[in-house]
Scaffold this motif. Structure first.
Motif, PDB file in Angstrom:
ATOM      1  N   MET A 160     -29.215  69.084  27.351  1.00 55.70           N
ATOM      2  CA  MET A 160     -29.466  68.175  28.470  1.00 55.70           C
ATOM      3  C   MET A 160     -29.727  68.976  29.743  1.00 55.70           C
ATOM      4  O   MET A 160     -30.647  68.671  30.512  1.00 55.70           O
ATOM      5  N   SER A 161     -28.941  70.013  29.955  1.00 58.97           N
ATOM      6  CA  SER A 161     -29.138  70.873  31.143  1.00 58.97           C
ATOM      7  C   SER A 161     -30.490  71.565  31.085  1.00 58.97           C
ATOM      8  O   SER A 161     -31.190  71.709  32.109  1.00 58.97           O
ATOM      9  N   CYS A 162     -30.877  71.982  29.891  1.00 60.58           N
ATOM     10  CA  CYS A 162     -32.163  72.632  29.707  1.00 60.58           C
ATOM     11  C   CYS A 162     -33.298  71.699  30.111  1.00 60.58           C
ATOM     12  O   CYS A 162     -34.236  72.096  30.822  1.00 60.58           O
ATOM     13  N   LEU A 163     -33.214  70.441  29.696  1.00 59.45           N
ATOM     14  CA  LEU A 163     -34.255  69.471  30.040  1.00 59.45           C
ATOM     15  C   LEU A 163     -34.269  69.185  31.541  1.00 59.45           C
ATOM     16  O   LEU A 163     -35.345  69.015  32.148  1.00 59.45           O
ATOM     17  N   MET A 164     -33.093  69.131  32.165  1.00 60.12           N
ATOM     18  CA  MET A 164     -33.026  68.862  33.610  1.00 60.12           C
ATOM     19  C   MET A 164     -33.683  70.003  34.397  1.00 60.12           C
ATOM     20  O   MET A 164     -34.399  69.780  35.379  1.00 60.12           O
ATOM     21  N   GLU A 165     -33.433  71.213  33.935  1.00 61.93           N
ATOM     22  CA  GLU A 165     -34.053  72.368  34.596  1.00 61.93           C
ATOM     23  C   GLU A 165     -35.564  72.333  34.395  1.00 61.93           C
ATOM     24  O   GLU A 165     -36.339  72.646  35.311  1.00 61.93           O
ATOM     25  N   ALA A 166     -36.001  71.967  33.232  1.00 64.00           N
ATOM     26  CA  ALA A 166     -37.439  71.868  32.973  1.00 64.00           C
ATOM     27  C   ALA A 166     -38.060  70.779  33.827  1.00 64.00           C
ATOM     28  O   ALA A 166     -39.211  70.900  34.285  1.00 64.00           O
ATOM     29  N   LEU A 167     -37.317  69.718  34.077  1.00 66.09           N
ATOM     30  CA  LEU A 167     -37.820  68.639  34.920  1.00 66.09           C
ATOM     31  C   LEU A 167     -38.038  69.109  36.359  1.00 66.09           C
ATOM     32  O   LEU A 167     -39.030  68.748  37.018  1.00 66.09           O
ATOM     33  N   LEU A 214     -43.553  68.281  31.178  1.00 62.91           N
ATOM     34  CA  LEU A 214     -42.882  67.509  30.128  1.00 62.91           C
ATOM     35  C   LEU A 214     -43.758  66.331  29.695  1.00 62.91           C
ATOM     36  O   LEU A 214     -44.649  65.900  30.433  1.00 62.91           O
ATOM     37  N   GLN A 215     -43.445  65.805  28.523  1.00 55.70           N
ATOM     38  CA  GLN A 215     -44.131  64.598  28.053  1.00 55.70           C
ATOM     39  C   GLN A 215     -43.839  63.447  29.013  1.00 55.70           C
ATOM     40  O   GLN A 215     -42.724  63.319  29.526  1.00 55.70           O
ATOM     41  N   PRO A 216     -44.836  62.608  29.290  1.00 53.55           N
ATOM     42  CA  PRO A 216     -44.642  61.525  30.278  1.00 53.55           C
ATOM     43  C   PRO A 216     -43.442  60.636  29.943  1.00 53.55           C
ATOM     44  O   PRO A 216     -42.673  60.280  30.844  1.00 53.55           O
ATOM     45  N   GLU A 217     -43.306  60.294  28.683  1.00 53.44           N
ATOM     46  CA  GLU A 217     -42.189  59.413  28.305  1.00 53.44           C
ATOM     47  C   GLU A 217     -40.849  60.108  28.521  1.00 53.44           C
ATOM     48  O   GLU A 217     -39.893  59.511  29.005  1.00 53.44           O
ATOM     49  N   CYS A 218     -40.793  61.377  28.171  1.00 54.54           N
ATOM     50  CA  CYS A 218     -39.562  62.144  28.363  1.00 54.54           C
ATOM     51  C   CYS A 218     -39.243  62.255  29.846  1.00 54.54           C
ATOM     52  O   CYS A 218     -38.101  62.090  30.267  1.00 54.54           O
ATOM     53  N   HIS A 229     -33.393  61.033  23.372  1.00 54.65           N
ATOM     54  CA  HIS A 229     -33.641  62.080  22.393  1.00 54.65           C
ATOM     55  C   HIS A 229     -34.980  61.878  21.685  1.00 54.65           C
ATOM     56  O   HIS A 229     -35.738  62.825  21.459  1.00 54.65           O
ATOM     57  N   THR A 230     -35.292  60.642  21.375  1.00 54.74           N
ATOM     58  CA  THR A 230     -36.566  60.329  20.721  1.00 54.74           C
ATOM     59  C   THR A 230     -37.734  60.647  21.656  1.00 54.74           C
ATOM     60  O   THR A 230     -38.752  61.216  21.239  1.00 54.74           O
ATOM     61  N   ALA A 231     -37.577  60.263  22.913  1.00 61.11           N
ATOM     62  CA  ALA A 231     -38.654  60.487  23.892  1.00 61.11           C
ATOM     63  C   ALA A 231     -38.877  61.973  24.159  1.00 61.11           C
ATOM     64  O   ALA A 231     -40.003  62.411  24.431  1.00 61.11           O
ATOM     65  N   CYS A 232     -37.809  62.777  24.109  1.00 64.39           N
ATOM     66  CA  CYS A 232     -37.897  64.199  24.490  1.00 64.39           C
ATOM     67  C   CYS A 232     -37.821  65.153  23.307  1.00 64.39           C
ATOM     68  O   CYS A 232     -37.610  66.363  23.497  1.00 64.39           O
ATOM     69  N   ALA A 233     -37.963  64.620  22.079  1.00 65.83           N
ATOM     70  CA  ALA A 233     -37.811  65.477  20.897  1.00 65.83           C
ATOM     71  C   ALA A 233     -38.806  66.625  20.915  1.00 65.83           C
ATOM     72  O   ALA A 233     -38.470  67.779  20.610  1.00 65.83           O
ATOM     73  N   LEU A 234     -40.059  66.356  21.323  1.00 64.42           N
ATOM     74  CA  LEU A 234     -41.079  67.403  21.344  1.00 64.42           C
ATOM     75  C   LEU A 234     -40.798  68.439  22.413  1.00 64.42           C
ATOM     76  O   LEU A 234     -40.967  69.650  22.188  1.00 64.42           O
ATOM     77  N   ASP A 235     -40.354  67.969  23.556  1.00 58.65           N
ATOM     78  CA  ASP A 235     -40.038  68.909  24.650  1.00 58.65           C
ATOM     79  C   ASP A 235     -38.838  69.780  24.319  1.00 58.65           C
ATOM     80  O   ASP A 235     -38.798  70.955  24.688  1.00 58.65           O
TER      81      ASP A 235
END
Length: 1083
Positions: free
Chosen positions: A994-1001, A1008-1012, A972-978
């Motif tokens: 979480m599903s939203c981030l997976m789709e964005a990936l 996405l941010q490199p760390e995220c 969550h900390t790594a992907c807060a901006l995304d």
């Protein structure tokens, strides 16, 4: 004239010899007969100019001893020769010549006419003398008796000179020899017959009789009983010689050198020389013979105050005014005693009556005299003889023997005879040193340095000096000798409320109204002095409804005395009397200040009924006004000034001060003595509900009616709160855990709930009984966080709302949160997560979900066992399956988020992965601030974990993180901006973000941010591994795995193709079946 001392007419001789002009025409007196024993030849008659200096038997002595200018004056020669100290200084023949000369003068009645002429005016003024029959020698005797009332100068000088000569020999005093003849012989006091060898002064004979009178009064062994007539004559001679010490011939000769040494500038007359010598009686330079003579005279004064000229004169009008000599129920001998005079006049002073300053000054001198020399009190000499011999020999001077006796009485009541104890008490009342400490010379000298430093603001001689000294008892300013003398005196003052003048002044009205007391020097068998104060303090704390309350001034003084008595159990006569046996049995080794009372309170249940009642009443009184505990207040002065001064300043305490001290036990100003004292008071409060004033006030009616079942919530809460501060305040818990405390918490100090906290932290190692008690305590504390002492203490400044723990948990990560409070909150969260029953909010929110999904766990558990987080773990899994009710889901989400940041909040993870955390994640676990590092470490090292239970717990964490990204703090900390940029419109929960981030990936258009991106890829790998080692337990698990799989589209395509194929096959098979059926029908 009754009981006369017929003074001879030698005064006539004095006048004639001094000046023939006084009485013209009177011839020279007849010369004395020649004493045959003297061997001198002397004619019966001499010429008018006959001189003693012309006699051959006295010429050598006269030339050697008397100045030349006195040779022509017979009176001057007589005075010169009779005042010589040693008998060897004057020849025996001259002695007898002087004796016969004086005797013949006293038997010649014609010299009475000289007195009539010289004292004509005075005789007419004194009715008793005017009524005397002339010619028998009684007139001069009467004038001597009334010489203090003679105002005419010539008459006064005449009588004074006559008196000085007449007292030089007891046989010249009319009637004395007849009345005391037998006693002189029995006591062997000297020669009665003129034929035997005589000395020029017979003062030693009278001194011998006086000593015999003293021995009789003291009831010494073998003492001779002197006849009453002789007693009266002895006392009358002492009284008549009281103004001029020259008249007490024995004392004069014994103290002549001492008078020159100490009282050279003191004028003779009016008893001034006596007083001066009395004041120097115990000086090292004082001769022993003089000291003995002074003591004898003081003992006579003790028997009859009139033997002191200055005292009788100064107090004459006051004695008449306050009727101190008219008690018809009292024999005259007792009425004349110094003690009676002192008690009568002291009573007037204490009642606020006006006694002349001169009289009070004389009383002060003689009260000091009684305190300096115990032997002046016949009762003490009689009743304390064995105690003096056993304990106090060699301490006679300056009141030391008296204080030694007082110390014996104070130290061990069995070591002193009750009669001796009563005699000491009586003497203290007579001397009344409580009114002015200077009366007690031993105390004055011992405490001078303390008074100069600690009590210099108080006027010298003020009764408050003693109170000031008591306030500084056991402090750095007090010196040891002063401490002993002070306690010895206070021991006796405490046994008679009247001996504290301030208390008597403020409370005499209340004592008369409530306790039915009498006058200051009167006793009442129904209400003895020691019981008066008990009566007063029983009424000191009464409410308005109870009535018969003390006045405010009296209550203040009663409280002052209670404060003093709390310093030493022996200063409370009732307590010492009732608890003497118990003190010896339980508290013989408790010798430090205040320890005896604490010991009695500690053994309250073991005490005898009388003692238990007394200690209980006193403890109940302390609960309302803890300031009675002077030693405790002194120890707690810093914390009172810093945190409780407003409460302490209140005139009415009602338990507020102790409550404040309990609440501030953790403050830096709190020292060890104060902590021990406060804890002791808390310990005794749990012995009886009466010992907690506020609890008693709030719950008394309910306790009496329903015992402990009905409680007043506010005070019960406070009582439970303060008992949680020290495990010893919870007897049942303490008894159950005593062994575990010794084993697991040996170096943990009691207080501040430290021992209880230690037991909580070592809960898994406790014995079953202790474990159950601790668990029950935790349940109570979680339901009512206000009862959690450590939490409330550490987080005191952070608490505002009512729902304490919930509020603290919500603000735990605030920048304003105190680090110590944050640490304490974490501890309570760890406790809560071990068992859902310790989390009242969760229990309420999930009351339907727990039996629905976790019944199997509940069936295995018992009321005595903890669930170690199993129910919460069960609810977490159902949260991942999205099967919980909304309220329960909200609470589990909070728990998941909290435990994701700190692995210690997950009891199942801690239980199963302790070894793995130590081996693989030691550095992360040691971090002071937990932000999910340990969980992340376990996830990263999942392949290295060998323990199946631990691996399962880590996989469950991964599974839970799919349901909500907030459960994975690192991701969550790594992907807060995304999340903010790409998933802002998507609500959190149920895996949506979480599903939203997976789709964005997977979307190549989204960067996405490199760390995220890295963290997401790591999670996909972990989930893939988890899917292999932990197959889906149900359709929901399978669906979740598919939706979160990197090959989600492929899997969904395959699944859809499979479903389509099955559909087509179904259509075909169904069509074929239908045809067969039709053909059969056609047949």
């Amino acid at each position: 004239m009754a009981e006369c001392i017929r003074v001879p007419l030698l005064l006539l001789l004095m006048c004639i010899l001094l000046s023939v002009r006084l009485v013209p025409g009177v011839i020279n007196p007849v010369a004395p007969e020649k004493n045959q024993g003297a061997g001198a030849s002397m004619p019966r008659r001499r010429s008018a100019g006959w001189k003693l200096a012309e006699e051959a038997v006295c010429r050598d002595d006269l030339t050697r001893l008397c100045p030349k200018h006195s040779w022509n004056n017979n009176l001057a020669v007589l005075e010169c020769l009779q005042d010589k100290k040693e008998e060897t200084e004057i020849a025996a023949e001259c002695n007898h010549l002087l004796w016969n000369y004086k005797l013949n003068l006293t038997t010649d009645p014609k010299f009475e006419s000289v007195a009539v002429e010289v004292c004509k005016t005075t005789i007419s003024e004194i009715k008793e003398c005017a009524a005397e029959e002339l010619g028998k020698g009684y007139l001069v005797s009467c004038l001597v008796d009334h010489r203090t009332n003679i105002s005419d100068y010539q008459c006064s000088q005449y009588i004074t000179k006559m008196t000085s000569i007449i007292f030089s020999d007891y046989r010249l005093i009319c009637g004395f020899m007849d009345k005391c003849h037998e006693d002189i012989n029995v006591l062997r006091c000297g020669s009665v017959s003129t034929g035997e060898k005589d000395i020029h002064s017979q003062g030693e004979v009278i001194a011998c009789l006086e000593k015999g009178l003293v021995r009789e009064a003291e009831e010494q062994r073998g003492a001779h009983v002197i006849k009453d007539d002789c007693k009266k004559s002895i006392m009358r001679v002492a009284e008549l010689s009281s103004d001029d010490f020259h008249l007490d011939r024995y004392l004069y000769f014994a103290c002549r050198d001492d008078r020159e040494r100490f009282c050279e500038n003191t004028l003779a007359g009016e008893g001034r020389v006596y007083k001066c010598l009395f004041n120097h009686k115990f000086e090292e330079a004082m001769s022993e013979r003089c000291r003995e003579a002074l003591t004898t005279r003081q003992k006579l004064i003790a028997q009859d105050y009139k033997v002191s000229y200055s005292l009788a004169k100064a107090c004459k009008s006051d004695l008449r005014k306050y009727r101190c000599s008219t008690d018809t129920n009292m024999p005259r001998a007792r009425e004349a005693r110094l003690s009676y005079l002192l008690l009568c006049l002291e009573s007037a002073v204490h009642r606020g009556r006006v006694v002349s300053g001169q009289c009070q000054g004389e009383m002060m001198d003689y009260r000091r005299m009684l305190m300096e020399d115990f032997s002046l009190s016949p009762e003490i000499v009689l009743h304390c003889r064995s105690e003096i011999e056993s304990h106090c020999s060699g301490l006679h001077r300056k009141g030391r023997t008296l204080h030694c006796l007082m110390g014996v009485g104070r130290g061990d009541a069995s070591a002193i005879d009750p009669n001796c104890q009563r005699a000491l008490q009586t003497l203290i009342q007579e001397a009344d040193p409580g009114a002015d400490y200077r009366i007690d010379r031993a105390l004055n000298e011992a405490c001078e340095s303390v008074i100069q430093t600690a009590c210099k603001h108080i006027r010298n001689g003020d009764p408050m000096i003693l109170s000031c000294l008591m306030e500084h008892l056991y402090t750095e300013k007090m010196v040891e000798d002063c401490e002993h003398r002070l306690l010895e005196l206070q021991y006796f003052i405490a046994r008679d409320w009247k001996l504290d003048p301030i208390l008597y002044k403020k409370c005499q009205g209340d004592a008369s109204r409530i306790c039915h007391t009498h006058g200051w020097n009167e006793t009442n068998e129904m209400m003895p002095p020691g019981a008066i104060f008990s009566c007063l303090y029983r009424h000191a704390y009464r409410s308005v409804e109870q009535g018969r309350r003390l006045s405010r001034d009296c209550k203040v003084e009663v409280q002052r005395i209670l404060h003093q008595r709390a310093l030493d159990v022996k200063l409370d006569p009732e307590l010492q009397k009732r608890c003497m046996t118990d003190l010896g049995k339980w508290c013989s080794e408790k010798t430090e200040p205040g320890q005896e009372l604490e010991c009695l309170q500690d053994h309250l249940e073991d005490l005898m009924s009388e003692c238990r009642e007394m200690v209980g009443n006193l403890t109940e009184l302390e609960s309302e006004d803890i300031q009675i505990e002077a030693l405790l207040m002194r120890a707690c002065e810093p914390v009172i000034q810093a945190h409780c001064h407003e409460v302490a300043d209140n005139q009415i305490d009602t338990g507020d001060l102790m409550e404040c001290l309990v609440q501030n036990k953790h403050q830096k100003e709190m020292n060890e003595k104060c902590v021990v004292g406060v804890t002791h008071f808390q310990l005794i409060q749990i012995k009886d509900f009466r010992f907690s004033y506020k609890f008693k006030t709030a719950c008394k009616e309910d306790v009496l009616k329903l015992c402990p079942n009905i409680k007043k919530k506010a005070q019960i809460h406070f009582t439970e709160y303060v008992t949680s501060e020290d495990i010893r305040l919870e007897p049942e818990l303490y008894d159950s855990c005593k062994q575990d405390i010794t084993k697991l918490c040996p170096n943990v100090a009691y207080g501040n709930a430290q021992v209880i906290e230690c037991l909580k932290e070592n809960k898994r190692f406790l014995n079953s009984r202790c474990h159950q008690r601790i668990f029950n305590l935790q349940q109570v504390e979680m339901a009512e966080p206000e009862l959690d002492y450590q939490l409330m203490r550490v987080c005191k400044h952070m608490i505002k709302p009512k729902n304490v723990l919930q509020c603290l948990k919500q603000n735990k990560n605030s920048e304003l949160m105190d680090p110590k409070c944050k640490q304490m909150i974490t501890k309570r969260q760890i406790t809560q997560n071990t068992d859902y029953r310790l989390n009242p909010v969760l229990r309420k929110a999930c009351k339907a979900d727990i039996p629905k999904f976790c019944q199997s766990i509940l069936n295995k558990a018992t009321a005595e066992t903890e669930l170690e987080g199993q129910v919460i773990a069960c609810l977490k899994l159902k949260y991942a399956d999205q099967r919980l009710s909304s309220d329960c889901e909200d609470q589990i989400q909070i728990i998941l988020q909290e435990s994701a940041l700190d692995y210690r909040l997950d009891p199942q993870l801690q239980l199963h992965c302790t070894q793995e955390i130590t081996q693989l994640c030691a550095e992360e676990a040691a971090a002071q601030e937990q932000t999910g590092q340990v969980e992340e470490c376990l996830k990263v090292n999942l392949l290295k974990i060998k323990s199946e239970p631990c691996k399962k717990e880590v996989l469950n964490i991964l599974k839970e993180s799919k349901a909500d990204i907030f459960v994975d703090p690192v991701l969550h900390t790594a992907c807060a901006l995304d999340i903010k940029h790409h998933c802002a419109a998507i609500p959190p929960g149920r895996g949506r973000q979480m599903s939203c981030l997976m789709e964005a990936l997977q979307d190549k258009r989204v960067r996405l941010q490199p760390e995220c991106k890295k963290r997401l890829q790591d999670r996909i790998d972990m989930w893939s591994y988890a899917a292999k080692v932990a197959p889906a337990e149900g359709f929901s698990d399978l669906a979740m795995q598919v939706m979160t799989s990197p090959s989600k589209n492929y899997i969904l395509t395959v699944i859809c193709a499979g479903v389509a194929l099955l559909f087509l096959m179904g259509l075909l098979c169904g069509r074929f079946t239908k045809r067969v059926t039709q053909e059969l029908k056609d047949r």
